[in-house]
Design an enzyme around this catalytic site. Structure first.
Site, PDB file in Angstrom:
ATOM      1  CB  SER A   1      15.046  54.682 -69.489  1.00  0.00           C
ATOM      2  OG  SER A   1      15.044  55.851 -67.628  1.00  0.00           O
TER       3      SER A   1
ATOM      4  CG  ASP B   1      21.741  53.379 -67.825  1.00  0.00           C
ATOM      5  OD1 ASP B   1      22.503  53.010 -67.295  1.00  0.00           O
ATOM      6  OD2 ASP B   1      21.226  54.679 -67.389  1.00  0.00           O
TER       7      ASP B   1
ATOM      8  NE  ARG C   1      15.881  41.818 -62.791  1.00  0.00           N
ATOM      9  CZ  ARG C   1      16.610  41.309 -63.549  1.00  0.00           C
ATOM     10  NH1 ARG C   1      16.247  41.985 -65.191  1.00  0.00           N
ATOM     11  NH2 ARG C   1      16.898  40.570 -63.166  1.00  0.00           N
TER      12      ARG C   1
ATOM     13  CG  ASP D   1      12.465  39.531 -70.760  1.00  0.00           C
ATOM     14  OD1 ASP D   1      11.945  38.271 -70.521  1.00  0.00           O
ATOM     15  OD2 ASP D   1      12.815  40.480 -70.753  1.00  0.00           O
TER      16      ASP D   1
ATOM     17  CG  HIS E   1      19.605  57.778 -68.333  1.00  0.00           C
ATOM     18  ND1 HIS E   1      19.512  56.588 -67.693  1.00  0.00           N
ATOM     19  CD2 HIS E   1      18.530  58.120 -68.700  1.00  0.00           C
ATOM     20  CE1 HIS E   1      18.874  56.118 -67.867  1.00  0.00           C
ATOM     21  NE2 HIS E   1      17.405  56.828 -68.311  1.00  0.00           N
TER      22      HIS E   1
END
Length: 331
Positions: free
Chosen positions: A177, A202, A216, A221, A267
């Site tokens: 998350s 997720d 984000r 990354d 989730h």
């Protein structure tokens, strides 16, 4: 009546979502305490003054190994003495787990994945705790803290590299998350090497923009970024985040979750699936032409040789069939 109102709100949220990678939603339904949502328009969020944080979040680091699988040893940035007296071994692979909103290092995302890892091998497992309530009590404030938390985790990993002999080539960061975006900012800010692998479980969608990957988790990354997307269009992103993006059951809802209006069950399934994948390697996948095909389960019926949760170095979008109950993987 409350259920009908919530359903209508969620339907409105879904209808406001982007229809392609070149458009953005008009806003988000942002989670608030009590399992409810509050509508925040894009203009309202982008034009609102950013609240001044009273201080940086206090980020804590807890080490688990085969020698201490359930009793953590807290490690501290720049404290070489505590590090050298711990069970941390630079020769071992290191796994870092980062929780999301309203969680801490004792939450299920940490315990499930930590146990799975230590059941299959020897690792330095570090659970990050950024549950500092003095920084924020709401989702928006926690979202705004993500870059700074990522900076602190990056500094800590640079410390482990410099003083503990940790190899970035043996490093995997697993974030759920909001924690997935913390992992992304960690990868963006380390200075002593490039993170080998980031697993985004997720990655949180509310208040994030798909078009701006600098704010984000993104596929650049780490050397390899994998996303497991289970509640797309609500709590998680629908568009592919990782170099390899996996869509269990199409990525929007999950079997066995029932009427999951808030998306919380779907989730949470992302980290449950990953913990199972670590131990069983049982999530078969079907390669898709794009994420729309994955969402609609229109990727054919020929399984690839790539399995979710263990597919280092792969790329593309994949549909993953799911069972209603554990074991969730069909392979």
């Amino acid at each position: 009546m409350k259920s009908l109102i919530l359903f209508a709100a969620i339907f409105a949220a879904v209808s406001a979502l982007p229809r392609g990678n070149d458009t953005e939603p008009k806003g988000w339904y942002v989670p608030v305490k009590g399992g409810k949502f509050q509508w925040v328009s894009r203009d309202e969020y982008e034009n609102a003054p950013v609240p001044e944080m009273r201080k940086s979040a206090e980020v804590k680091f807890y080490l688990y190994t085969k020698s201490n699988p359930t009793s953590p040893k807290q490690l501290y940035l720049n404290d070489k003495g505590t590090l050298s007296s711990s069970n941390f071994r630079g020769s071992l692979p290191t796994r870092v787990i980062i929780h999301g909103w309203e969680n801490d290092f004792k939450s299920a995302v940490n315990t499930d994945i930590r146990s799975a890892l230590l059941n299959i091998g020897s690792f330095n497992v570090i659970c990050v705790d950024w549950s500092d309530k003095s920084v924020s009590l709401n989702y928006a404030g926690s979202k705004n803290a993500v870059p700074d938390v990522g900076r602190q985790v990056a500094n800590f990993l640079d410390f482990l590299s410099a003083q503990g002999g940790m190899s970035f080539n043996k490093l995997t960061i697993i974030g759920h998350s909001l924690g997935a975006h913390v992992a992304g900012f960690t990868g963006k800010q380390v200075t002593r090497g490039k993170v080998n692998t980031i697993i985004g479980l997720d990655p949180a969608y509310p208040l994030f923009s798909y078009s701006d990957s600098s704010k984000r988790l993104s596929s650049s990354d780490a050397t390899y970024v994998e996303s497991i997307q289970t509640s797309g269009s609500l709590l998680g992103f629908l568009e592919p985040i990782g170099k390899a993006a996996f869509y269990p059951n199409g990525g929007k809802s999950q079997p066995g979750c029932g009427i999951d209006l808030t998306g919380s069950c779907a989730h949470s399934r992302s980290y449950q699936y990953y913990a199972e994948a670590v131990q069983r390697n049982n999530f078969k996948s079907i390669g898709c032409s794009d994420y729309n095909a994955a969402v609609k389960n229109k990727c054919g019926n020929s399984f690839s040789n790539i399995r979710m949760g263990t597919g280092y170095g792969n790329s593309g979008v994949f549909y993953v069939p799911i069972n209603k109950k554990s074991p969730y993987g069909t392979g």
